[in-house]
Write a protein that holds these residues in place. Structure first.
Motif, PDB file in Angstrom:
ATOM      1  N   ALA A  86      15.989 130.683 129.528  1.00  0.00           N
ATOM      2  CA  ALA A  86      16.144 131.964 128.831  1.00  0.00           C
ATOM      3  C   ALA A  86      14.861 132.423 128.143  1.00  0.00           C
ATOM      4  N   GLU A  87      13.938 131.488 127.842  1.00  0.00           N
ATOM      5  CA  GLU A  87      12.733 131.848 127.088  1.00  0.00           C
ATOM      6  C   GLU A  87      11.481 131.280 127.754  1.00  0.00           C
ATOM      7  N   PRO A  88      11.100 131.808 128.897  1.00  0.00           N
ATOM      8  CA  PRO A  88       9.910 131.261 129.577  1.00  0.00           C
ATOM      9  C   PRO A  88       8.628 131.440 128.775  1.00  0.00           C
ATOM     10  N   ALA A  89       8.502 132.564 128.057  1.00  0.00           N
ATOM     11  CA  ALA A  89       7.286 132.771 127.259  1.00  0.00           C
ATOM     12  C   ALA A  89       7.168 131.718 126.167  1.00  0.00           C
ATOM     13  N   ALA A  90       8.288 131.338 125.559  1.00  0.00           N
ATOM     14  CA  ALA A  90       8.257 130.317 124.510  1.00  0.00           C
ATOM     15  C   ALA A  90       7.787 128.983 125.080  1.00  0.00           C
TER      16      ALA A  90
ATOM     17  N   PRO B 145      -1.317 128.220 140.098  1.00  0.00           N
ATOM     18  CA  PRO B 145      -1.556 129.526 139.463  1.00  0.00           C
ATOM     19  C   PRO B 145      -0.286 130.198 138.954  1.00  0.00           C
ATOM     20  N   LEU B 146      -0.169 130.229 137.645  1.00  0.00           N
ATOM     21  CA  LEU B 146       0.904 130.992 137.021  1.00  0.00           C
ATOM     22  C   LEU B 146       0.637 132.485 137.217  1.00  0.00           C
ATOM     23  N   PRO B 147       1.642 133.334 137.075  1.00  0.00           N
ATOM     24  CA  PRO B 147       1.391 134.776 137.142  1.00  0.00           C
ATOM     25  C   PRO B 147       0.322 135.187 136.131  1.00  0.00           C
TER      26      PRO B 147
ATOM     27  N   LEU C 270       8.151 134.414 138.273  1.00  0.00           N
ATOM     28  CA  LEU C 270       8.346 134.498 136.828  1.00  0.00           C
ATOM     29  C   LEU C 270       7.963 135.874 136.320  1.00  0.00           C
ATOM     30  N   GLU C 271       8.796 136.415 135.458  1.00  0.00           N
ATOM     31  CA  GLU C 271       8.474 137.657 134.760  1.00  0.00           C
ATOM     32  C   GLU C 271       8.603 137.417 133.265  1.00  0.00           C
TER      33      GLU C 271
END
Length: 369
Positions: A115-119, A248-250, A367-368
């Motif tokens: 639910a929280e990929p940025a975290a 490579p991540l987005p 990933l977004e």
């Protein structure tokens, strides 16, 4: 075989704690070429943990004992607390060591699908920065720890840089295969990249060496790093550049990690807070990583693709790496020849492989943020 690891591990742990410890109920977690990994219940009075992880070094003792030395180093540095599993004990003659059991928790792949990929990315970037920030000046201590253990360690960064530079003909095979001329000044530029890697100066810090989705463990708000088999003192941007080039991540994810990482690292390494120094270091390490990839993958994939690291193919890896390198090196004048080479390769390969899509957006992570 894993059933036999409990006795030497328990003996080592008992000696380290100066009290009896028994290990019971082994559960096999991993049976791989380099190591067997087993979870054991820890039985004894007043133990701070109900279970531990036992690692048995197998076919590559050099990397196994490097991980031992790395975890032992970090366990001795207060600033590195919580960066990795704590080292608890070991029996070098039996090739067995005991570490903290972190318990269940997602890997990076799993966390990015949560639910929280940025975290998760923020937590990982902060942990990486804490690793580097805790270790300047500790290279002699790490060397002593490693020399005290069996098996010769891997090559020093100066030898790695020399080998990287000696492989330039494999890099030049790529423009040759595409009918491109190498940019003027490329040899001098490659030598400068190798020199930056060999002698990082104020950037020198301990690095994990093998950033990969499976080598990060998430629990609660934090992240820890696993499997330090390639740990060594290198340029502090070595690990971070891997998330731009090798895995490579987005691009928005890389930008987020760079910002968080830089802010956290600058508190201990002021050089990270200098815009020009950071841009130059970032470009040089992206160059080191990307051009190394061109020595691993043959230009034969221009005509026929092949698997690289699932779900990534060799063509995707090369095209993404050249595009990311071109973008990283473009703002840094001293790396103009490398930027020109990367841009020329990107354009030529993108024209041949239009089905792969925009080169700068290629990533194995759907990933977004």
């Amino acid at each position: 075989m894993h059933d036999s690891l409990g006795a030497p591990a328990a003996q080592a742990l008992s000696a380290a704690l100066a009290r009896p410890v028994a290990l019971a109920r082994p559960r096999l977690l991993k049976d791989a070429t380099r190591a067997i990994v087993v979870r054991y219940d820890a039985l004894g009075d007043g133990l701070p943990w109900p279970s531990v992880i036992v690692k048995s070094i197998r076919d590559d003792p050099a990397t196994g004992f490097t991980e031992w030395a790395a975890l032992a180093l970090l366990a001795d540095l207060p600033g590195a607390a919580g960066v990795a599993p704590a080292f608890l004990a070991g029996a070098a003659g039996r090739r067995v060591f005991v570490i903290e059991d972190l318990g269940p928790g997602p890997t990076l792949d799993q966390a990015l699908r949560g639910a929280e990929p940025a975290a998760a990315l923020v937590a990982l970037a902060r942990t990486m920065a804490r690793l580097h920030a805790a270790t300047p000046g500790a290279e002699p201590r790490f060397d002593r720890l490693r020399r005290a253990l069996p098996a010769a360690p891997g090559p020093h960064r100066s030898a790695e840089a020399a080998a990287w530079l000696a492989a330039r003909e494999r890099v030049l095979a790529w423009p040759a295969a595409l009918g491109l001329a190498p940019p003027a000044g490329l040899d001098t530029c490659l030598a400068s990249v190798a020199a930056r890697y060999a002698e990082p100066g104020p950037w020198l810090a301990f690095t994990h060496g093998d950033p990969a989705p499976s080598n990060a463990h998430f629990a609660g708000p934090g992240a820890r790093l696993l499997d330090f088999e390639f740990g060594a003192f290198r340029h502090a941007l070595y690990d971070l550049a891997a998330w731009n080039i090798l895995c490579p991540l987005p691009p928005p994810a890389v930008a987020l990690m760079r910002r968080v990482f830089r802010e956290a690292l600058a508190e201990a390494l002021p050089v990270a807070g200098d815009d020009d120094m950071f841009a130059e270091g970032w470009a040089a390490l992206c160059a080191y990583r990307a051009l190394a990839m061109l020595t691993w993958i043959s230009p034969a994939v221009i005509e026929a693709d092949r698997p690289f690291v699932a779900p990534w193919t060799a063509r995707q890896a090369v095209l993404a790496a050249t595009a990311r390198l071109a973008a990283a090196a473009a703002p840094v004048a001293v790396l103009d020849p490398v930027a020109a080479l990367a841009a020329a390769l990107e354009a030529a390969l993108a024209a041949r492989w239009p089905e792969l899509g925009p080169p700068g957006e290629l990533t194995p992570f759907p990933l977004e943020l």
